[in-house]
Design a protein around this motif. Sequence first.
Motif, PDB file in Angstrom:
ATOM      1  N   ASP A 104       0.853  -1.188   0.000  1.00  0.00           N
ATOM      2  CA  ASP A 104       0.000   0.000   0.000  1.00  0.00           C
ATOM      3  C   ASP A 104       0.889   1.240   0.000  1.00  0.00           C
ATOM      4  N   LEU A 105       0.555   2.203  -0.871  1.00  0.00           N
ATOM      5  CA  LEU A 105       1.356   3.421  -0.930  1.00  0.00           C
ATOM      6  C   LEU A 105       1.383   4.164   0.395  1.00  0.00           C
ATOM      7  N   ARG A 106       0.356   3.973   1.218  1.00  0.00           N
ATOM      8  CA  ARG A 106       0.324   4.644   2.523  1.00  0.00           C
ATOM      9  C   ARG A 106       1.286   4.015   3.510  1.00  0.00           C
ATOM     10  N   ASN A 107       1.708   2.793   3.226  1.00  0.00           N
ATOM     11  CA  ASN A 107       2.589   2.061   4.148  1.00  0.00           C
ATOM     12  C   ASN A 107       4.033   2.405   3.811  1.00  0.00           C
ATOM     13  N   THR A 108       4.428   3.601   4.160  1.00  0.00           N
ATOM     14  CA  THR A 108       5.755   4.082   3.759  1.00  0.00           C
ATOM     15  C   THR A 108       6.904   3.254   4.347  1.00  0.00           C
ATOM     16  N   PRO A 109       6.802   2.732   5.580  1.00  0.00           N
ATOM     17  CA  PRO A 109       7.899   1.873   6.056  1.00  0.00           C
ATOM     18  C   PRO A 109       8.075   0.626   5.193  1.00  0.00           C
ATOM     19  N   SER A 110       6.958   0.059   4.724  1.00  0.00           N
ATOM     20  CA  SER A 110       7.041  -1.126   3.882  1.00  0.00           C
ATOM     21  C   SER A 110       7.664  -0.790   2.534  1.00  0.00           C
ATOM     22  N   VAL A 111       7.225   0.297   1.917  1.00  0.00           N
ATOM     23  CA  VAL A 111       7.796   0.707   0.629  1.00  0.00           C
ATOM     24  C   VAL A 111       9.293   0.956   0.777  1.00  0.00           C
ATOM     25  N   ALA A 112       9.683   1.621   1.855  1.00  0.00           N
ATOM     26  CA  ALA A 112      11.099   1.906   2.085  1.00  0.00           C
ATOM     27  C   ALA A 112      11.897   0.623   2.259  1.00  0.00           C
ATOM     28  N   ALA A 113      11.319  -0.357   2.947  1.00  0.00           N
ATOM     29  CA  ALA A 113      12.022  -1.627   3.156  1.00  0.00           C
ATOM     30  C   ALA A 113      12.254  -2.341   1.831  1.00  0.00           C
ATOM     31  N   PHE A 114      11.265  -2.331   0.947  1.00  0.00           N
ATOM     32  CA  PHE A 114      11.446  -2.959  -0.367  1.00  0.00           C
ATOM     33  C   PHE A 114      12.545  -2.256  -1.161  1.00  0.00           C
ATOM     34  N   LEU A 115      12.541  -0.945  -1.137  1.00  0.00           N
ATOM     35  CA  LEU A 115      13.575  -0.204  -1.862  1.00  0.00           C
ATOM     36  C   LEU A 115      14.962  -0.533  -1.311  1.00  0.00           C
ATOM     37  N   SER A 116      15.078  -0.591   0.002  1.00  0.00           N
ATOM     38  CA  SER A 116      16.367  -0.900   0.626  1.00  0.00           C
ATOM     39  C   SER A 116      16.803  -2.337   0.347  1.00  0.00           C
ATOM     40  N   ALA A 117      15.829  -3.211   0.062  1.00  0.00           N
ATOM     41  CA  ALA A 117      16.132  -4.619  -0.196  1.00  0.00           C
ATOM     42  C   ALA A 117      16.460  -4.892  -1.659  1.00  0.00           C
ATOM     43  N   GLY A 118      16.616  -3.855  -2.471  1.00  0.00           N
ATOM     44  CA  GLY A 118      17.009  -4.053  -3.863  1.00  0.00           C
ATOM     45  C   GLY A 118      15.865  -4.117  -4.851  1.00  0.00           C
ATOM     46  N   PHE A 119      14.642  -3.821  -4.403  1.00  0.00           N
ATOM     47  CA  PHE A 119      13.513  -3.718  -5.320  1.00  0.00           C
ATOM     48  C   PHE A 119      13.515  -2.313  -5.930  1.00  0.00           C
ATOM     49  N   ARG A 120      12.980  -2.204  -7.129  1.00  0.00           N
ATOM     50  CA  ARG A 120      12.807  -0.901  -7.741  1.00  0.00           C
ATOM     51  C   ARG A 120      11.320  -0.579  -7.814  1.00  0.00           C
ATOM     52  N   PHE A 121      11.005   0.698  -7.711  1.00  0.00           N
ATOM     53  CA  PHE A 121       9.628   1.142  -7.885  1.00  0.00           C
ATOM     54  C   PHE A 121       9.300   1.128  -9.373  1.00  0.00           C
ATOM     55  N   SER A 122       8.260   0.380  -9.751  1.00  0.00           N
ATOM     56  CA  SER A 122       7.907   0.243 -11.160  1.00  0.00           C
ATOM     57  C   SER A 122       6.728   1.124 -11.565  1.00  0.00           C
TER      58      SER A 122
END
Length: 244
Positions: free
Chosen positions: A203-221
């Motif tokens: 969820d875009l509102r779940n900023t800690p989750s989005v940040a964790a994915f980015l830090s784990a090597g995922f890219r925002f598509s």
Amino acid sequence: MEDTLELRLPGELLALFGQDRHSRTQAPAGREPQGTTPRGASGGEKPPGRPFPGEDLLDALAEWGVVATAVGSFQLVPVRIDRDLQLISSWMNDPAVAAFWELAGPESVTEHHLGGQLAGDGRSIPCLGVLDGVPRGYFEIYRADLDPLARHYPARPHDTGIHLLIGGVADRGRGLGTTLLRATADHVLDHRPHCARVVAEPDLRNTPSVAAFLSAGFRFSAEVDLPDKRAALMVRDRALSKVL
């Protein structure tokens, strides 16, 4: 856009467009109950989008074993309701988790959610994330290309999705989620040779989750409108997994 240019729609995906199923894709969020066992027999033609009975859609996940991480030995252990229900239900009733998973309530709520996957065709497997023998979180590994999510993004064959939550409050906010996300995504790529991408849709509102994915090597598509949320489509590419 790169993903749009490489769009492929195999028979598996085309079948999804005819299914009248309500998606509950919350990331990190739950999955809808799995369908009934499909028709098919050895030597027969597989119905589009449906596996043969007994076909392993996630390459023997239960046998993937342990992977080393910077914080200890990590393993995905498929859920057993008789053993794990109380623990997982307690995590689902944490307000920070319930806000996105929407599975708070009596144990029967979580049991129904888990049971739908365990009784399904194997396209989604609920797991405990076990670190040095201790359960630290709940993970769902699923075939994103065979999921209702595939209606909402340019899915490719064998795309594999991840949902997760970190269970203990003390384990959050210190990088553990990022470490386990990276380990899980790379574990998927190591054991699923036909999978070129691991995806997620927090969820875009779940900023800690989005940040964790980015830090784990995922890219925002992309931003993706799902039935009950606006999500960030996150992608970890096999081709970049050794450099990100």
